[in-house]
Design an enzyme around this catalytic site. Structure first.
Site, PDB file in Angstrom:
ATOM      1  N   GLU A  77       0.876  -1.175   0.000  1.00 52.17           N
ATOM      2  CA  GLU A  77       0.000   0.000   0.000  1.00 52.17           C
ATOM      3  C   GLU A  77       0.909   1.219   0.000  1.00 52.17           C
ATOM      4  O   GLU A  77       1.459   1.594   1.034  1.00 52.17           O
ATOM      5  CB  GLU A  77      -0.924  -0.027   1.222  1.00 52.17           C
ATOM      6  CG  GLU A  77      -1.817  -1.256   1.311  1.00 52.17           C
ATOM      7  CD  GLU A  77      -2.726  -1.432   0.114  1.00 52.17           C
ATOM      8  OE1 GLU A  77      -2.889  -0.477  -0.670  1.00 52.17           O
ATOM      9  OE2 GLU A  77      -3.282  -2.529  -0.053  1.00 52.17           O
ATOM     10  N   CYS A 114      -1.875   9.125   3.093  1.00 51.99           N
ATOM     11  CA  CYS A 114      -1.467   8.585   1.787  1.00 51.99           C
ATOM     12  C   CYS A 114      -2.536   8.786   0.725  1.00 51.99           C
ATOM     13  O   CYS A 114      -2.224   8.815  -0.470  1.00 51.99           O
ATOM     14  CB  CYS A 114      -1.108   7.112   1.909  1.00 51.99           C
ATOM     15  SG  CYS A 114      -2.425   6.060   2.561  1.00 51.99           S
TER      16      CYS A 114
END
Length: 454
Positions: free
Chosen positions: A201, A235
């Protein structure tokens, strides 16, 4: 941990349920110590924001797992396909053994508990490497885990980047890493030594597109919300905004109003998060100043200046940006927001597609045809329509990247399957026709093959 798994590889539902409930109890017990530790590590992050961004989704994911894991464990059973009858087939999920999780600093609780929940639901033992950038949280979290689980079930590893490198070389059943794309290359390379499957990720530059039919004030407010929670250290925060060219100046004014409404007097507002370290503060300041030196215009959204000693960085909108600037090439991870004008929706879509595939994409419009045009015309890890961030909080959707923004996914059932080996099983019936295909091949075989190859 591997020996403990090999000695008892089958983990029944009561055991998994007991572990998930223990994790749930631990979260409630340590909620305030976790928030206090994170606040100290950041040099200022509101406990209310930690509750909203980390504790709430962690508990939601646990409740979802407790509600559905028993059904996920059953797998699927049934008759085989026509020519394999009267055999039966099954697909049975089994634990992989020991799962490794490398946790970043920006959401240290959420991004530890999320994978841990999925891995425990799948019946695994879990080893977690927490970030050295949040040492106070690491200390409290390691203590809480040691109190909640025996070390052969869950182990927390602390230490610096050298420890993280060694961690990524271990022969896990599966390794999950959340962090920068640049580090993801090293993690994947290290894992390849043992052919360890990985879920990455990563980050990248997640765009927000304001369509011509968007509810303007709503769109700007939700973009600023997604950008400013945790001071942009997220993020999936909007990394840049694409707006109709004629709306460029209007966006700056609207962003200033939205920011003032969300975080009045940002640098002095205790609910506005500090930048996590002096190094990151200097990096963000450098991105902004370099962009201005290369021709960008900086629009400070507050009159109050940055406070370097407290690492308080007020939000800034940047216009006149281009791809030669670092702020448009690197993931920002802070409260800087470049704005790129476009002439038509096709050119906005083309701009997104000319760049590496993002972890998230946000589109704002009231016309479903235009929304579909953006969604169908781009590839990204996930999408939220007419809002930001929320697709990650939906437990029935996987959290996943694509290409440079990651690979694989987790959350909910997808996470359960990520950390399981779905073993295919064919059970032959006592009375069957398989012998008709045995050599020596004669007329019966030829007739059978004629039927099978039709």
């Amino acid at each position: 941990m591997r020996r403990a798994h090999d000695a008892s590889p089958r983990v029944d539902w009561p055991t998994r349920k007991r572990q998930l409930r223990a994790l749930q109890t631990m979260l409630h017990k340590y909620r305030e110590p976790f928030a206090k530790a994170i606040d100290e590590d950041f040099g200022g992050r509101s406990a209310l924001e930690t509750d909203m961004l980390e504790v709430f989704p962690s508990l939601g994911n646990l409740k979802h797992a407790l509600r559905h894991t028993r059904r996920w464990m059953r797998g699927s059973h049934g008759w085989a396909s026509l020519w394999m009858l009267p055999g039966r087939r099954a697909l049975i999920p089994q634990p992989l053994g020991v799962v490794g999780v490398i946790v970043p600093w920006n959401y240290p609780l959420l991004l530890a508990i999320g994978p841990l929940t999925d891995a425990l639901a799948a019946g695994n033992r879990v080893m977690i490497k927490v970030s050295e950038v949040t040492p106070r949280f690491a200390e409290v979290f390691a203590s809480a885990m040691a109190e909640t689980f025996p070390p052969e079930w869950v182990t927390v590893v602390t230490g610096d980047a050298q420890v993280a490198r060694a961690f990524s070389t271990l022969p896990f059943g599966h390794l999950l890493f959340t962090g920068a794309t640049s580090i993801g290359h090293h993690v994947m390379r290290a894992a390849s030594e043992h052919l360890t499957p990985v879920t990455l990720e990563l980050g990248g530059k997640s765009p927000a597109i304001i369509g011509p039919g968007a509810r303007w004030e709503h769109a700007v407010e939700r973009i600023m919300f997604g950008k400013l929670v945790n001071a942009g250290q997220t993020c999936i925060a909007p990394d840049y905004v694409l707006v109709p060219r004629e709306k460029l100046d209007t966006f700056v004014a609207s962003a200033r109003q939205a920011a003032a409404k969300l975080y009045p007097q940002a640098v002095d507002n205790p609910q506005y998060t500090s930048i996590v370290s002096a190094r990151h503060f200097e990096r963000l300041s450098g991105l902004a100043s370099e962009a201005v030196a290369q021709g960008a215009t900086s629009h400070e959204l507050f009159d109050t200046p940055a406070q370097a000693t407290r690492r308080r960085l007020p939000p800034v909108v940047l216009t006149g940006v281009h791809d030669g600037m670092r702020v448009m090439r690197e993931e920002i991870f802070g409260p800087l927001l470049p704005v790129v004008p476009y002439d038509n929706l096709e050119s906005a879509i083309a701009y997104v597609n000319e760049h590496p595939r993002p972890l998230a994409l946000y589109v704002f419009d009231t016309d479903n045809a235009r929304i579909d045009q953006v969604v169908d015309g781009t590839i990204s890890g996930g999408v939220t329509i007419n809002d930001t961030l929320l697709h990650v909080a939906e437990h029935t959707l996987p959290f996943s990247g694509v290409g440079p923004s990651g690979m694989g996914g987790y959350h909910g059932e997808i996470g359960f399957r990520t950390f399981s080996k779905e073993k295919p099983i064919f059970r032959q019936a006592r009375w069957n026709g398989a012998g008709l295909l045995n050599p020596p091949y004669g007329k019966v075989f030829t007739t059978m093959m004629r039927l099978l190859l039709r």
